[in-house]
Write a protein that holds these residues in place. Structure first.
Motif, PDB file in Angstrom:
ATOM      1  N   ARG A   1       9.497  13.009   0.436  1.00 31.62           N
ATOM      2  CA  ARG A   1       8.360  12.695   1.303  1.00 31.62           C
ATOM      3  C   ARG A   1       8.519  11.324   1.627  1.00 31.62           C
ATOM      4  N   PRO A   2       8.198  11.017   2.889  1.00 33.63           N
ATOM      5  CA  PRO A   2       8.066   9.863   3.506  1.00 33.63           C
ATOM      6  C   PRO A   2       7.179   8.635   2.710  1.00 33.63           C
ATOM      7  N   TRP A   3       7.461   7.380   2.684  1.00 31.00           N
ATOM      8  CA  TRP A   3       6.707   6.555   1.748  1.00 31.00           C
ATOM      9  C   TRP A   3       6.364   5.157   2.682  1.00 31.00           C
ATOM     10  N   PHE A   4       5.258   4.838   2.682  1.00 32.21           N
ATOM     11  CA  PHE A   4       4.824   3.542   3.569  1.00 32.21           C
ATOM     12  C   PHE A   4       4.515   2.529   2.859  1.00 32.21           C
ATOM     13  N   ALA A   5       4.729   1.251   2.963  1.00 32.96           N
ATOM     14  CA  ALA A   5       4.458   0.137   2.181  1.00 32.96           C
ATOM     15  C   ALA A   5       3.899  -0.888   3.193  1.00 32.96           C
ATOM     16  N   TYR A   6       2.752  -1.468   3.309  1.00 35.74           N
ATOM     17  CA  TYR A   6       2.295  -2.384   4.027  1.00 35.74           C
ATOM     18  C   TYR A   6       2.236  -3.998   3.226  1.00 35.74           C
ATOM     19  N   VAL A   7       2.773  -4.999   3.946  1.00 37.51           N
ATOM     20  CA  VAL A   7       2.643  -6.030   3.203  1.00 37.51           C
ATOM     21  C   VAL A   7       2.151  -7.261   4.250  1.00 37.51           C
ATOM     22  N   ASN A   8       1.281  -7.795   3.721  1.00 40.91           N
ATOM     23  CA  ASN A   8       0.501  -8.894   4.852  1.00 40.91           C
ATOM     24  C   ASN A   8       0.891 -10.078   4.291  1.00 40.91           C
TER      25      ASN A   8
ATOM     26  N   ALA B   1      12.583  -3.041  -2.096  1.00 42.82           N
ATOM     27  CA  ALA B   1      12.410  -1.625  -1.294  1.00 42.82           C
ATOM     28  C   ALA B   1      14.025  -0.969  -1.417  1.00 42.82           C
ATOM     29  N   LEU B   2      14.949  -1.859  -1.219  1.00 47.61           N
ATOM     30  CA  LEU B   2      16.255  -1.111  -1.128  1.00 47.61           C
ATOM     31  C   LEU B   2      16.636  -0.609  -2.581  1.00 47.61           C
ATOM     32  N   SER B   3      16.145  -1.167  -3.567  1.00 47.85           N
ATOM     33  CA  SER B   3      16.487  -0.516  -4.891  1.00 47.85           C
ATOM     34  C   SER B   3      15.969   0.882  -5.120  1.00 47.85           C
ATOM     35  N   TYR B   4      15.202   1.414  -4.100  1.00 48.99           N
ATOM     36  CA  TYR B   4      14.857   2.661  -4.331  1.00 48.99           C
ATOM     37  C   TYR B   4      15.924   3.641  -3.716  1.00 48.99           C
ATOM     38  N   GLU B   5      17.140   3.217  -3.278  1.00 53.45           N
ATOM     39  CA  GLU B   5      18.093   3.776  -2.995  1.00 53.45           C
ATOM     40  C   GLU B   5      17.887   4.934  -1.742  1.00 53.45           C
ATOM     41  N   ARG B   6      17.028   4.913  -0.911  1.00 49.24           N
ATOM     42  CA  ARG B   6      16.644   5.946  -0.018  1.00 49.24           C
ATOM     43  C   ARG B   6      16.769   5.303   1.321  1.00 49.24           C
ATOM     44  N   PRO B   7      16.681   6.279   2.401  1.00 50.80           N
ATOM     45  CA  PRO B   7      16.683   5.383   3.825  1.00 50.80           C
ATOM     46  C   PRO B   7      15.415   4.672   3.951  1.00 50.80           C
ATOM     47  N   LEU B   8      15.582   3.295   4.835  1.00 53.55           N
ATOM     48  CA  LEU B   8      14.605   2.461   4.751  1.00 53.55           C
ATOM     49  C   LEU B   8      14.634   2.015   6.054  1.00 53.55           C
TER      50      LEU B   8
ATOM     51  N   VAL C   1       0.859  -1.163   0.087  1.00 52.46           N
ATOM     52  CA  VAL C   1       0.045   0.030  -0.120  1.00 52.46           C
ATOM     53  C   VAL C   1       0.847   1.252  -0.044  1.00 52.46           C
ATOM     54  N   ALA C   2       0.578   2.319  -1.131  1.00 47.96           N
ATOM     55  CA  ALA C   2       1.251   3.354  -0.899  1.00 47.96           C
ATOM     56  C   ALA C   2       0.491   4.564  -1.311  1.00 47.96           C
ATOM     57  N   ASP C   3       0.871   5.711  -1.265  1.00 50.64           N
ATOM     58  CA  ASP C   3       0.004   6.799  -1.501  1.00 50.64           C
ATOM     59  C   ASP C   3      -0.428   6.787  -3.234  1.00 50.64           C
ATOM     60  N   ASP C   4       0.503   6.453  -3.988  1.00 49.06           N
ATOM     61  CA  ASP C   4       0.157   6.225  -5.249  1.00 49.06           C
ATOM     62  C   ASP C   4       0.808   5.315  -5.961  1.00 49.06           C
ATOM     63  N   ASP C   5       0.773   5.153  -7.035  1.00 43.45           N
ATOM     64  CA  ASP C   5       1.417   4.083  -7.942  1.00 43.45           C
ATOM     65  C   ASP C   5       2.955   4.450  -8.411  1.00 43.45           C
TER      66      ASP C   5
ATOM     67  N   LEU D   1       6.321   4.119  14.168  1.00 45.61           N
ATOM     68  CA  LEU D   1       6.636   4.436  12.614  1.00 45.61           C
ATOM     69  C   LEU D   1       6.162   5.843  12.162  1.00 45.61           C
ATOM     70  N   GLN D   2       5.248   6.452  12.655  1.00 45.46           N
ATOM     71  CA  GLN D   2       4.943   7.909  12.272  1.00 45.46           C
ATOM     72  C   GLN D   2       5.998   8.664  12.907  1.00 45.46           C
ATOM     73  N   ALA D   3       6.799   8.566  13.901  1.00 45.74           N
ATOM     74  CA  ALA D   3       7.719   9.205  14.391  1.00 45.74           C
ATOM     75  C   ALA D   3       9.069   9.123  13.512  1.00 45.74           C
ATOM     76  N   CYS D   4       9.182   7.762  13.295  1.00 46.58           N
ATOM     77  CA  CYS D   4      10.178   7.445  12.128  1.00 46.58           C
ATOM     78  C   CYS D   4      10.137   8.222  10.776  1.00 46.58           C
ATOM     79  N   ALA D   5       8.905   8.611  10.201  1.00 49.35           N
ATOM     80  CA  ALA D   5       8.678   9.029   9.214  1.00 49.35           C
ATOM     81  C   ALA D   5       9.021  10.796   9.275  1.00 49.35           C
ATOM     82  N   ALA D   6       8.761  10.959  10.642  1.00 50.45           N
ATOM     83  CA  ALA D   6       9.060  12.491  10.961  1.00 50.45           C
ATOM     84  C   ALA D   6      10.614  12.799  11.305  1.00 50.45           C
ATOM     85  N   GLY D   7      11.505  11.735  11.355  1.00 45.48           N
ATOM     86  CA  GLY D   7      12.687  11.663  11.525  1.00 45.48           C
ATOM     87  C   GLY D   7      13.348  11.696  13.111  1.00 45.48           C
ATOM     88  N   ALA D   8      12.124  11.069  13.877  1.00 50.55           N
ATOM     89  CA  ALA D   8      12.444  11.623  15.107  1.00 50.55           C
ATOM     90  C   ALA D   8      13.286  10.387  15.924  1.00 50.55           C
ATOM     91  N   PRO D   9      12.795   9.000  15.751  1.00 52.69           N
ATOM     92  CA  PRO D   9      13.383   7.763  16.633  1.00 52.69           C
ATOM     93  C   PRO D   9      14.768   7.720  16.595  1.00 52.69           C
TER      94      PRO D   9
END
Length: 302
Positions: free
Chosen positions: A13-20, A93-100, A2-6, A160-168
């Motif tokens: 901006r932060p990006w979140f993916a949920y895999v069940n 996910a690592l292929s996006y070459e951004r902090p994960l 699940v992401a904000d768009d395709d 996780l929300q705090a991670c997206a804001a750069g806090a933890p």
């Protein structure tokens, strides 16, 4: 996922993916490349494992040791397949070459004949409550550590929300006792198939089938209280299978958990009854389709 768009996530901006993943969920049917029938019998016997794979639903009241070995082999193969899928997701996910930041967590464990039970209902044993929680950062910010004390999964969303804001700067830490509650199997569903054969046998059904209960993890101690049964306390370090009730020798240990029990009873008193929360007249074809779509997104139906 699940992401904000395709589109691929941008660096702005932060990006979140949920895999069940449901591969370790009963019935246990790993693909052939992981199957113990193909890879080897793991001491269970290939033919016996194959027959057990086809006969998982009508579980026995008194399963044989061989059946338990077969089911265990199938479950382990299913978890190996799931681990392989997680690896593919991480590589992508690592292929996006951004902090994960990656979090792998289970929603429940599984009884594989443990405590005379199968699946993940009617039980507050640690075979169900003790689930994997793995946290990893691509920049190594969290270091490497194994935390032995119990941690509640309830705070993961906020973390996780705090991670997206750069806090933890560190992963979630133990914060006192962890409470788990179970409202009773009958509150949510009919008697599971694997317990129906026991229904006519006096004392064969777990108390949690018809009664609510809760458990408290505090360090090595685990307190379990189920309506209509004697309270129990286990030392999980010395007794991980929860066989020895410490209260039989030291009833005074229960005083440590009286506040938790009072809080639980207070919460139950404030909760609406099942009849108050369920009204068949509210169900419409549209709402049923909405529920079905949610289940499809989560992978429960196709």
């Amino acid at each position: 996922m699940v992401a904000d768009d395709d589109e691929r996530p941008t660096s702005a901006r932060p990006w979140f993916a949920y895999v069940n993943l449901m591969e370790a969920h009963a019935p246990y049917d790993p693909p052939l490349r992981f199957s113990p029938v193909i890879q080897g019998d793991n001491g269970s016997g290939r033919l016996g494992t194959l027959m057990s794979q086809f006969r998982q639903v009508p579980l026995r009241v008194h399963p044989t040791p061989g059946y338990l070995r077969h089911i265990g082999s199938l479950y382990r193969a299913s978890t190996q397949y799931q681990d392989w899928l997680v690896g593919r997701f991480v590589d992508h996910a690592l292929s996006y070459e951004r902090p994960l930041v990656l979090v792998v967590v289970g929603d429940h464990g599984e009884n594989l004949g443990d405590h005379g039970l199968f699946s993940h209902h009617s039980s507050l044993h640690d075979t169900l409550l003790h689930v994997p929680l793995l946290i990893w950062s691509s920049d190594g910010a969290f270091g490497q550590a194994r935390i032995g004390d119990p941690i509640s999964t309830l705070g993961l969303s906020a973390w996780l929300q705090a991670c997206a804001a750069g806090a933890p700067s560190e992963p979630p830490q133990p914060d006192g006792a962890v409470v788990s509650e179970y409202e009773s199997t009958a509150h949510h569903t009919a008697l599971p198939l694997e317990l129906r054969a026991r229904e006519s046998i006096e004392g064969a059904l777990p108390a949690l089938v018809n009664s609510p209960g809760f458990a408290v993890h505090a360090g090595n101690l685990k307190y379990v209280s189920v309506d209509g049964t004697a309270d129990r306390i286990y030392d999980l370090a010395a007794d991980p299978m929860e066989k020895t009730n410490l209260l039989e020798k030291d009833p005074g240990l229960a005083h440590r958990f009286e506040a938790f029990r009072s809080d639980w009873l207070e919460r139950r008193a404030k909760q609406p009854t099942y009849s108050e929360t369920w009204d068949a007249s509210d169900i419409t074809p549209q709402s049923e389709e909405e529920i079905a779509e949610q289940l499809r997104v989560l992978g429960y139906i196709e």
